[in-house]
Design an enzyme around this catalytic site. Structure first.
Site, PDB file in Angstrom:
ATOM      1  N   GLN A  68      -2.827  -8.181  -3.167  1.00 34.62           N
ATOM      2  CA  GLN A  68      -2.953  -6.889  -2.511  1.00 34.62           C
ATOM      3  C   GLN A  68      -3.944  -7.282  -1.112  1.00 34.62           C
ATOM      4  O   GLN A  68      -5.262  -7.786  -1.471  1.00 34.62           O
ATOM      5  CB  GLN A  68      -3.512  -5.999  -3.210  1.00 34.62           C
ATOM      6  CG  GLN A  68      -4.151  -4.783  -2.362  1.00 34.62           C
ATOM      7  CD  GLN A  68      -3.038  -4.037  -1.648  1.00 34.62           C
ATOM      8  OE1 GLN A  68      -1.927  -3.913  -1.822  1.00 34.62           O
ATOM      9  NE2 GLN A  68      -3.672  -3.668  -0.470  1.00 34.62           N
ATOM     10  N   PRO A  77      -2.592  -1.251  -8.082  1.00 34.21           N
ATOM     11  CA  PRO A  77      -3.809  -0.406  -7.954  1.00 34.21           C
ATOM     12  C   PRO A  77      -3.366   0.787  -6.673  1.00 34.21           C
ATOM     13  O   PRO A  77      -3.942   1.892  -6.951  1.00 34.21           O
ATOM     14  CB  PRO A  77      -4.809  -1.284  -7.243  1.00 34.21           C
ATOM     15  CG  PRO A  77      -4.114  -2.392  -6.694  1.00 34.21           C
ATOM     16  CD  PRO A  77      -3.007  -2.668  -7.272  1.00 34.21           C
ATOM     17  N   GLY A  97       0.087   3.433  -4.818  1.00 30.17           N
ATOM     18  CA  GLY A  97       1.392   3.762  -5.013  1.00 30.17           C
ATOM     19  C   GLY A  97       2.341   2.899  -4.419  1.00 30.17           C
ATOM     20  O   GLY A  97       3.268   2.376  -5.029  1.00 30.17           O
ATOM     21  N   GLY A  98       1.990   2.520  -3.249  1.00 30.34           N
ATOM     22  CA  GLY A  98       2.663   1.461  -2.809  1.00 30.34           C
ATOM     23  C   GLY A  98       2.177   0.869  -1.440  1.00 30.34           C
ATOM     24  O   GLY A  98       0.913   1.298  -1.103  1.00 30.34           O
ATOM     25  N   GLU A 103       2.890  -1.323   2.207  1.00 31.52           N
ATOM     26  CA  GLU A 103       3.808  -1.708   3.147  1.00 31.52           C
ATOM     27  C   GLU A 103       4.062  -2.979   3.397  1.00 31.52           C
ATOM     28  O   GLU A 103       4.392  -3.350   4.666  1.00 31.52           O
ATOM     29  CB  GLU A 103       3.446  -0.766   4.335  1.00 31.52           C
ATOM     30  CG  GLU A 103       2.286  -1.206   5.343  1.00 31.52           C
ATOM     31  CD  GLU A 103       1.034  -0.579   4.711  1.00 31.52           C
ATOM     32  OE1 GLU A 103       1.011  -0.160   3.477  1.00 31.52           O
ATOM     33  OE2 GLU A 103       0.044  -0.331   5.525  1.00 31.52           O
ATOM     34  N   HIS A 106       7.289   6.902   2.975  1.00 32.71           N
ATOM     35  CA  HIS A 106       6.124   6.494   3.509  1.00 32.71           C
ATOM     36  C   HIS A 106       5.913   5.126   3.743  1.00 32.71           C
ATOM     37  O   HIS A 106       5.611   4.798   4.861  1.00 32.71           O
ATOM     38  CB  HIS A 106       4.985   6.968   2.503  1.00 32.71           C
ATOM     39  CG  HIS A 106       3.560   6.673   3.018  1.00 32.71           C
ATOM     40  ND1 HIS A 106       2.771   7.647   3.734  1.00 32.71           N
ATOM     41  CD2 HIS A 106       2.865   5.440   2.938  1.00 32.71           C
ATOM     42  CE1 HIS A 106       1.546   7.020   3.914  1.00 32.71           C
ATOM     43  NE2 HIS A 106       1.495   5.725   3.604  1.00 32.71           N
ATOM     44  N   GLU A 107       6.128   4.327   2.747  1.00 33.04           N
ATOM     45  CA  GLU A 107       6.088   2.783   3.075  1.00 33.04           C
ATOM     46  C   GLU A 107       6.877   2.255   4.111  1.00 33.04           C
ATOM     47  O   GLU A 107       6.522   1.084   5.065  1.00 33.04           O
ATOM     48  CB  GLU A 107       5.887   1.947   1.753  1.00 33.04           C
ATOM     49  CG  GLU A 107       5.113   2.469   0.562  1.00 33.04           C
ATOM     50  CD  GLU A 107       3.948   2.739   0.939  1.00 33.04           C
ATOM     51  OE1 GLU A 107       3.419   1.939   1.901  1.00 33.04           O
ATOM     52  OE2 GLU A 107       3.209   3.345   0.216  1.00 33.04           O
ATOM     53  N   HIS A 159       5.914   2.814   7.560  1.00 27.73           N
ATOM     54  CA  HIS A 159       4.995   1.830   8.020  1.00 27.73           C
ATOM     55  C   HIS A 159       5.719   0.670   8.853  1.00 27.73           C
ATOM     56  O   HIS A 159       4.865  -0.038   9.486  1.00 27.73           O
ATOM     57  CB  HIS A 159       4.143   1.315   6.883  1.00 27.73           C
ATOM     58  CG  HIS A 159       3.023   1.997   6.330  1.00 27.73           C
ATOM     59  ND1 HIS A 159       1.976   2.486   7.280  1.00 27.73           N
ATOM     60  CD2 HIS A 159       2.693   2.471   5.372  1.00 27.73           C
ATOM     61  CE1 HIS A 159       0.833   2.928   6.769  1.00 27.73           C
ATOM     62  NE2 HIS A 159       1.398   3.309   5.521  1.00 27.73           N
ATOM     63  N   GLU A 174      -1.936   5.567   9.085  1.00 24.00           N
ATOM     64  CA  GLU A 174      -1.625   6.442   7.980  1.00 24.00           C
ATOM     65  C   GLU A 174      -1.275   7.574   8.329  1.00 24.00           C
ATOM     66  O   GLU A 174      -0.622   8.511   7.630  1.00 24.00           O
ATOM     67  CB  GLU A 174      -2.814   6.327   6.881  1.00 24.00           C
ATOM     68  CG  GLU A 174      -3.136   5.138   6.191  1.00 24.00           C
ATOM     69  CD  GLU A 174      -1.989   4.514   5.397  1.00 24.00           C
ATOM     70  OE1 GLU A 174      -1.073   5.345   4.972  1.00 24.00           O
ATOM     71  OE2 GLU A 174      -1.977   3.195   4.752  1.00 24.00           O
ATOM     72  N   ASP A 213     -13.060  -0.440   2.621  1.00 22.06           N
ATOM     73  CA  ASP A 213     -12.211   0.419   1.636  1.00 22.06           C
ATOM     74  C   ASP A 213     -12.890   1.781   1.208  1.00 22.06           C
ATOM     75  O   ASP A 213     -12.084   2.920   1.090  1.00 22.06           O
ATOM     76  CB  ASP A 213     -12.084  -0.384   0.309  1.00 22.06           C
ATOM     77  CG  ASP A 213     -11.073  -0.107  -0.675  1.00 22.06           C
ATOM     78  OD1 ASP A 213      -9.908   0.124  -0.240  1.00 22.06           O
ATOM     79  OD2 ASP A 213     -11.331   0.216  -1.822  1.00 22.06           O
ATOM     80  N   TYR A 221      -4.942  10.120   6.254  1.00 18.38           N
ATOM     81  CA  TYR A 221      -3.637  10.541   5.881  1.00 18.38           C
ATOM     82  C   TYR A 221      -3.312  11.925   6.466  1.00 18.38           C
ATOM     83  O   TYR A 221      -2.353  12.060   7.172  1.00 18.38           O
ATOM     84  CB  TYR A 221      -3.390  10.419   4.412  1.00 18.38           C
ATOM     85  CG  TYR A 221      -3.349   8.914   3.927  1.00 18.38           C
ATOM     86  CD1 TYR A 221      -4.479   8.277   3.450  1.00 18.38           C
ATOM     87  CD2 TYR A 221      -2.045   8.359   3.666  1.00 18.38           C
ATOM     88  CE1 TYR A 221      -4.409   6.958   3.300  1.00 18.38           C
ATOM     89  CE2 TYR A 221      -2.229   7.069   3.074  1.00 18.38           C
ATOM     90  CZ  TYR A 221      -3.126   6.395   2.922  1.00 18.38           C
ATOM     91  OH  TYR A 221      -3.348   5.218   2.338  1.00 18.38           O
ATOM     92  N   ARG A 228      -3.105   2.744 -11.052  1.00 17.64           N
ATOM     93  CA  ARG A 228      -3.043   3.299  -9.854  1.00 17.64           C
ATOM     94  C   ARG A 228      -4.127   3.904  -9.712  1.00 17.64           C
ATOM     95  O   ARG A 228      -4.529   4.965 -10.199  1.00 17.64           O
ATOM     96  CB  ARG A 228      -1.755   4.172  -9.598  1.00 17.64           C
ATOM     97  CG  ARG A 228      -1.505   4.696  -8.373  1.00 17.64           C
ATOM     98  CD  ARG A 228      -0.178   5.327  -8.363  1.00 17.64           C
ATOM     99  NE  ARG A 228       0.035   6.123  -7.214  1.00 17.64           N
ATOM    100  CZ  ARG A 228       1.180   6.844  -6.999  1.00 17.64           C
ATOM    101  NH1 ARG A 228       1.976   7.078  -7.866  1.00 17.64           N
ATOM    102  NH2 ARG A 228       1.158   7.400  -5.894  1.00 17.64           N
ATOM    103  N   LYS A 280      -5.216   6.159  -7.511  1.00 19.57           N
ATOM    104  CA  LYS A 280      -5.182   7.739  -7.181  1.00 19.57           C
ATOM    105  C   LYS A 280      -5.101   8.396  -8.326  1.00 19.57           C
ATOM    106  O   LYS A 280      -5.405   9.830  -8.476  1.00 19.57           O
ATOM    107  CB  LYS A 280      -3.850   7.757  -6.301  1.00 19.57           C
ATOM    108  CG  LYS A 280      -3.601   9.285  -6.281  1.00 19.57           C
ATOM    109  CD  LYS A 280      -2.157   9.380  -5.446  1.00 19.57           C
ATOM    110  CE  LYS A 280      -1.369  10.393  -6.292  1.00 19.57           C
ATOM    111  NZ  LYS A 280      -0.130  10.556  -5.551  1.00 19.57           N
TER     112      LYS A 280
END
Ligand code: BES
Ligand code: ZN
Length: 632
Positions: free
Chosen positions: A161, A288, A290-291, A293, A317-318, A321, A340, A399, A407, A577, A579
C-alpha cells in the site's frame, strides 16, 4: 502560495502513449512543462536531479518477509552533484552508476514519519544509478500474511500500500506525488504463487516464478503496487477482469460484473480510459482500505463482496481515479482534495448513469452525514484547520489529514460549481481539465487559476472559491442532498419509535443504503428487548453485507448489546478495513467496560492489521506495547 522552485521540461518522449487509445491531439498537452513544487513530505530535490524511469528487479522472500533487489533509475539532471531518494527502514547494500562504477552514498538522520534521505554523489554527466537494497522488518507499505490470514488459508500472501508516503519503505524512490516515472519490473516469487502489479499484468502463472511488468505511462510513486499470492484471474469483459485468491475469484467476478459498463460510462463522461486494461484484485480481508486506485489494477477489500452487487460503487470510485488522481494528480498531500473530491464527484456521475438518481441521492446523503460527523470530530481535536480543503500538513504524517473532508466537502464544492454553471458547461470543463493536465501533478493554486480562466470568467459566475478551499467548515451555499427514499425510511423509523413491531414495518424492497440510513438513525439508549426485536426481524448480526453489519455492530456497542460480542470479535479480528475499525473501536473506548473489551480484542487482532490501520488504532487506543505485532 504555490512555492514553485524551478521549472523543468520533462516528458519529451512519446513512449507514454503506448498503452493508450486516445487520439494523439488530445494528448499533445502532456509535453507541457512540469513545475516542481516544494513537497514537505519528501527529501527529494527534483529541481536538481529527478528520476524519469525505474527498472526494478526484486526477489520476494515470503518466508523471511523481505524484498531484496535493485532499483535502477534514469535521471534528468539540472544542477548539483547528487540525487536524493526517500527511504524508510531500507538497507542499502551498494549504489553503482550507469558505467558500473560504485557511487558514494550517505543515509541521513532517521525521521519517524519521513524516513531517511539517501544521497548519492553524481559525477558530471552521470544519468543512471542502480541501488541494491533490501527491505526491513518494519516496512510500512508491506503486509505479509500467513496462510491462516488469507481467504483460502493455503498459501502466504503479500500486498503493498503506497499512498501516501509508504512506497519508500519497499523501494528507494523519490517519493513525492509531484514526481512521475515510468517503470518496468522483474519480480521473482515462489513458483506456486503469482505476482500482479499496477502495470500490464499476467493472466496465468509462469513456470519459474518470474514475472515481468511494464508501466509506460508516467505515474507518481504512491501508485507503484505489488501483490503476491495464490492469485487467479477471471475476465468480466474485454478490457476488465478480476484477480483474487482461488476460492474468491468466481464470486468476485459475479459481484463485479458491471465493471465493463462502468468503464464505458466513465469514458462517455470524461474521455478515453488511458491505461489499457482495467482490472480489480480482491485482496484478503486485512486490506486497510475499501479500495486503492493502483493503475491498471485497483486493489480492493473483500468486504465489497456482499453477494448482491450492492457495494460496487467502490469500483466506480477507484475507476474514476484513472482520471482524477492517476492522470491529474495532487502535487503534494496538501492538495489531496484534488484527488478525492473530484473522484467522488466522478464516482457519483458513473453510478448515476448506471443505477439512476435515487441511488445517487442516497449515497450523496450518506456522504453528507459522514461529512458532518467528520467535521464535528475534527473540530473537537487539535487541528480544526483540517476542515479546509487545502491542507497544511508539513511536519505531520500526511495520513492524519486524509479525512472525509477531502472526499465529501470536495464533492459538495464541485456540486455547487455544477449547480452554478449547469451540467453541460461543467462536464465540458472537466473533460478539458483532464486533457489539459493529463499525466501531470498540480497544486490547488493551479486548479484555482485554471477554473477561473476556463470556466468561471467565461460563464460570468461568482463563486466563493476561497471560502470553500481555504477556510474551515462548510460554506452556507452547500447544496444539501435530498433523498425521497430516505424520507420514507425516516417515517418507518418514526413508526417503530411509536410502537409498531419491527417485523410489521414496511421495509420491503430496501437495499443496503436504506438499511444504513435506518441503522444510523436509530434512537439513542435502546433497551435489550428492542435490540433483540430488531435483530429477530432483520437478522443484522447474520448479515453478509459488511456495511450493514458494521453499522449494526456500532449500534450494539452504543447500546451495550452483549449478545453481539462474538460477532463483533470475529469481525474485528478478520477485517482490517480502517473505515470499519475506527468507529467500532471508537465507540468501544467510550466506556470503561467497552474499553476493556477493545483492548482485549485489539491485542488479539493487531497482528492481523496492516500498518496504516495499526498506526491509527495505536494512537486512538493509546496502545503502549512496543513488541512487534504477533499474528495468530
Ligand atoms: N486513494 C484512496 C485510499 C487512500 C486514501 C489510501 C488515503 C491512502 C491514503 C481510495 O481511492 C479511497 O478513497 N478509498 C475509499 C473508498 C471510496 C469508495 C471512498 C476507502 O478505502 O474507503
Ligand atoms: Zn479515492
Amino acid at each position: 502560495m504555490n512555492q514553485v522552485l524551478s521549472i523543468l521540461s520533462i516528458c519529451a518522449t512519446a513512449n507514454f502513449l503506448a498503452a493508450c487509445n486516445a487520439p494523439a491531439e488530445q494528448l499533445a498537452d502532456v509535453a507541457h512543462k512540469t513545475q516542481f513544487v516544494m513537497d514537505p513530505h519528501s527529501y527529494a530535490r527534483p529541481e536538481e536531479a529527478v528520476t524519469t524511469h525505474l527498472d526494478l528487479d526484486i526477489h520476494v522472500d515470503m518466508k523471511q518477509h523481505r524484498i531484496t533487489g535493485t532499483a535502477t533509475y534514469d535521471l534528468k539532471r539540472q544542477s548539483g552533484d547528487s540525487v536524493i531518494f526517500d527511504t524508510y527502514g531500507l538497507t542499502i547494500d551498494k549504489v553503482v552508476l550507469g558505467d558500473g562504477m560504485p557511487a558514494a552514498f550517505t543515509l541521513g538522520a532517521k525521521d519517524s514519519i519521513l524516513g531517511q534521505a539517501l544521497r548519492v554523489a553524481l559525477p558530471p554527466g552521470a544519468d543512471k544509478v542502480s541501488i541494491a537494497y533490501s527491505t526491513g522488518p518494519e516496512a510500512k507499505a508491506l503486509q505479509w500474511l500467513l496462510p491462516a490470514q488469507t481467504g483460502d488459508k493455503q498459501f502466504p500472501f503479500l500486498f503493498t500500500q503506497g499512498e501516501a508516503i509508504l512506497t519508500r519503505s519497499w523501494i528507494p524512490i523519490q517519493d513525492s506525488p509531484g514526481i512521475r516515472i515510468t517503470y518496468n519490473a522483474r519480480v521473482t516469487v515462489p513458483k506456486e504463487l503469482m505476482a500482479a502489479m499496477s502495470a500490464t499484468n499476467p493472466q496465468e502463472r509462469s513456470t519459474d516464478g518470474v514475472y515481468s511488468f511494464k508501466m509506460d505511462q508516467r505515474i507518481p510513486s504512491y501508485l507503484i503496487a505489488l501483490a503476491v499470492g495464490d492469485i487467479h484471474f477471471k475476465a468480466t469483459g474485454s478490457r476488465t477482469g478480476v484477480y483474487a485468491e482461488r476460492g474468491m475469484v468466481d464470486t468476485a467476478a459475479w459481484e463485479l460484473a458491471d465493471m465493463e459498463k462502468m468503464v464505458e460510462a466513465a469514458e462517455k463522461l470524461y474521455g478515453p480510459y488511458r491505461w489499457g486494461r482495467y482490472d480489480v484484485i480482491v485482496l484478503p480481508p486485512s486490506f486497510p482500505f475499501g479500495g486503492m486506485e493502483n493503475p491498471c489494477l485497483t486493489f480492493a477489500t473483500p468486504t465489497i463482496i456482499a453477494g448482491d452487487r450492492s457495494l460496487t460503487s467502490l469500483v466506480a470510485h477507484e475507476l474514476a481515479h484513472s482520471w482524477s488522481g492517476n492522470l491529474v494528480t495532487n502535487a503534494t498531500w496538501d492538495d489531496f482534495w484534488l484527488n478525492e473530491g473530484f473522484t467522488v464527484y466522478f464516482e457519483h456521475r458513473i453510478t448515476e448513469a448506471l443505477y439512476g438518481k435515487d441511488y445517487n441521492d442516497m449515497t450523496s446523503l450518506l456522504g453528507y452525514q459522514d461529512l458532518l460527523g467528520t467535521i464535528a470530530e475534527i473540530d473537537s481535536g487539535k487541528h480544526p484547520e483540517d476542515t479546509a480543503l487545502h491542507l497544511h500538513l508539513a511536519g505531520r504524517d500526511p495520513d492524519d489529514g486524509m479525512t472525509d473532508v477531502a472526499y465529501e466537502k470536495g464533492y459538495a464544492f464541485l456540486r455547487v460549481i455544477e449547480g452554478k454553471v449547469g451540467r453541460p458547461k461543467f462536464d465540458a470543463f472537466l473533460r478539458g481539465y483532464f486533457d489539459h493536465f493529463a499525466f501531470r501533478s498540480i497544486t490547488t493554486d493551479t486548479f484555482k487559476t485554471y477554473i477561473t480562466k476556463e470556466l468561471l470568467e467565461p460563464a460570468n459566475v461568482a463563486l466563493n472559491m476561497d471560502e470553500w478551499i481555504d477556510r474551515p467548515g462548510i460554506p452556507s451555499n452547500i447544496l444539501i442532498p435530498v433523498s425521497d427514499k430516505f424520507t420514507k425510511v425516516d417515517s418507518v423509523l418514526a413508526q417503530w419509535e411509536k410502537g409498531t413491531p419491527a417485523k410489521d414495518l414496511a421495509t420491503q424492497g430496501w437495499g443496503t443504503f436504506e438499511w444504513m440510513h435506518f441503522l444510523r438513525h436509530l434512537p439513542a439508549g435502546l433497551k435489550e428487548a428492542q435490540m433483540d426485536q430488531l435483530d429477530a426481524a432483520f437478522r443484522f448480526t447474520d448479515s453478509s453485507n459488511s456495511e450493514i453489519l458494521a453499522a449494526w455492530l456500532e449500534q450494539c456497542v452504543k447500546n451495550d448489546h452483549a449478545k453481539a460480542w462474538p460477532k463483533l470479535e470475529e469481525f474485528l479480528t478478520t477485517v482490517g478495513r480502517r473505515k470499519f475499525l475506527v468507529p467500532l473501536y471508537g465507540e468501544l473506548k467510550a466506556t470503561p467496560k467497552g474499553r476493556a473489551l477493545a483492548m482485549r480484542i485489539y491485542a488479539k487482532a493487531r497482528g492481523n492489521y496492516h500498518s496504516v490501520s495499526v498506526g491509527t488504532l495505536d494512537q486512538m487506543l493509546a496502545w503502549k506495547d512496543s513488541k512487534p505485532p504477533v499474528a495468530f
